[in-house]
Motif scaffolding. Sequence first.
Motif, short mmCIF file in Angstrom:
data_model
loop_
_atom_site.label_atom_id
_atom_site.label_comp_id
_atom_site.label_asym_id
_atom_site.label_seq_id
_atom_site.Cartn_x
_atom_site.Cartn_y
_atom_site.Cartn_z
N LEU A 190 0.81 -1.21 0.00
CA LEU A 190 0.00 0.00 0.00
C LEU A 190 0.85 1.27 0.00
CD1 LEU A 190 -2.84 -1.09 2.44
CD2 LEU A 190 -2.97 -0.85 -0.05
N ILE A 191 1.94 1.26 0.74
CA ILE A 191 2.77 2.47 0.77
C ILE A 191 3.46 2.70 -0.58
CG2 ILE A 191 5.01 1.63 1.61
CD1 ILE A 191 4.45 4.18 3.68
N ASN A 192 3.52 1.65 -1.38
CA ASN A 192 4.08 1.74 -2.72
C ASN A 192 3.01 1.86 -3.80
OD1 ASN A 192 7.11 1.49 -2.57
ND2 ASN A 192 6.49 -0.19 -1.25
N THR A 193 1.81 2.27 -3.41
CA THR A 193 0.74 2.50 -4.39
C THR A 193 1.23 3.51 -5.42
OG1 THR A 193 -0.95 2.06 -2.73
CG2 THR A 193 -1.64 3.29 -4.68
N PRO A 194 1.03 3.22 -6.70
CA PRO A 194 1.52 4.13 -7.75
C PRO A 194 0.95 5.54 -7.62
CG PRO A 194 0.90 2.03 -8.70
CD PRO A 194 0.44 2.01 -7.27
N LEU A 195 1.79 6.50 -7.92
CA LEU A 195 1.38 7.91 -7.92
C LEU A 195 0.29 8.12 -8.96
CD1 LEU A 195 4.90 9.58 -7.78
CD2 LEU A 195 3.30 9.28 -5.88
N GLY A 196 -0.64 9.01 -8.64
CA GLY A 196 -1.66 9.40 -9.59
C GLY A 196 -2.93 8.60 -9.55
N GLU A 197 -2.92 7.44 -8.91
CA GLU A 197 -4.16 6.68 -8.78
C GLU A 197 -5.08 7.39 -7.80
OE1 GLU A 197 -3.62 2.59 -7.72
OE2 GLU A 197 -2.39 2.17 -9.48
N LYS A 198 -6.38 7.33 -8.07
CA LYS A 198 -7.34 7.97 -7.19
C LYS A 198 -7.19 7.42 -5.77
CE LYS A 198 -12.11 9.29 -6.85
NZ LYS A 198 -13.36 9.49 -7.56
N TRP A 199 -7.14 8.31 -4.81
CA TRP A 199 -7.00 8.00 -3.38
C TRP A 199 -5.64 7.43 -3.01
CZ3 TRP A 199 -10.51 9.79 0.03
CH2 TRP A 199 -11.75 10.17 -0.47
N SER A 200 -4.68 7.46 -3.92
CA SER A 200 -3.39 6.86 -3.62
C SER A 200 -2.63 7.62 -2.53
CB SER A 200 -2.53 6.75 -4.88
OG SER A 200 -2.25 8.02 -5.44
N GLY A 201 -2.80 8.92 -2.46
CA GLY A 201 -2.13 9.69 -1.41
C GLY A 201 -2.64 9.29 -0.03
N ARG A 202 -3.93 9.13 0.08
CA ARG A 202 -4.52 8.71 1.36
C ARG A 202 -4.13 7.28 1.69
NH1 ARG A 202 -8.14 12.20 -1.09
NH2 ARG A 202 -8.98 13.84 0.25
N THR A 203 -4.05 6.45 0.68
CA THR A 203 -3.63 5.06 0.89
C THR A 203 -2.20 5.01 1.42
OG1 THR A 203 -5.09 4.29 -0.87
CG2 THR A 203 -3.26 2.84 -0.27
N ARG A 204 -1.32 5.79 0.80
CA ARG A 204 0.07 5.82 1.27
C ARG A 204 0.16 6.36 2.70
NH1 ARG A 204 0.64 7.11 -4.15
NH2 ARG A 204 0.46 9.34 -3.74
N TYR A 205 -0.64 7.38 3.00
CA TYR A 205 -0.62 7.95 4.36
C TYR A 205 -1.09 6.92 5.39
CZ TYR A 205 -1.81 10.91 8.34
OH TYR A 205 -1.92 11.45 9.60
N ALA A 206 -2.15 6.20 5.08
CA ALA A 206 -2.64 5.18 6.01
C ALA A 206 -1.57 4.11 6.25
CB ALA A 206 -3.91 4.54 5.47
#
Length: 81
Positions: free
Chosen positions: A15-31
């Motif tokens: 999850l912390i390596n979720t690709p940039l630009g995907e919807k909600w990816s910033g929140r996913t990385r933060y969680a």
Amino acid sequence: MTDEADLEADEQWDLINTPLGEKWSGRTRYAAAMFFYKRDEMSAETLEVYRICARLDSENPLPIIRDRGVGKDWLKRMGFE
């Protein structure tokens, strides 16, 4: 046999390596960052960068962490030196 803690850590790593630009990816990385912070694997300063980037799905937190001079161990772990 892998225990539940290892499975959870593996999932959070993905999850912390979720690709940039995907919807909600910033929140996913933060969680996911919160998970690593709670395990004392990330500093509060590094977590703060992930928090700032949480609403910015296309923003890579790693250069910001580097530019702030925090989270050197985390950057190394992420392969971003």
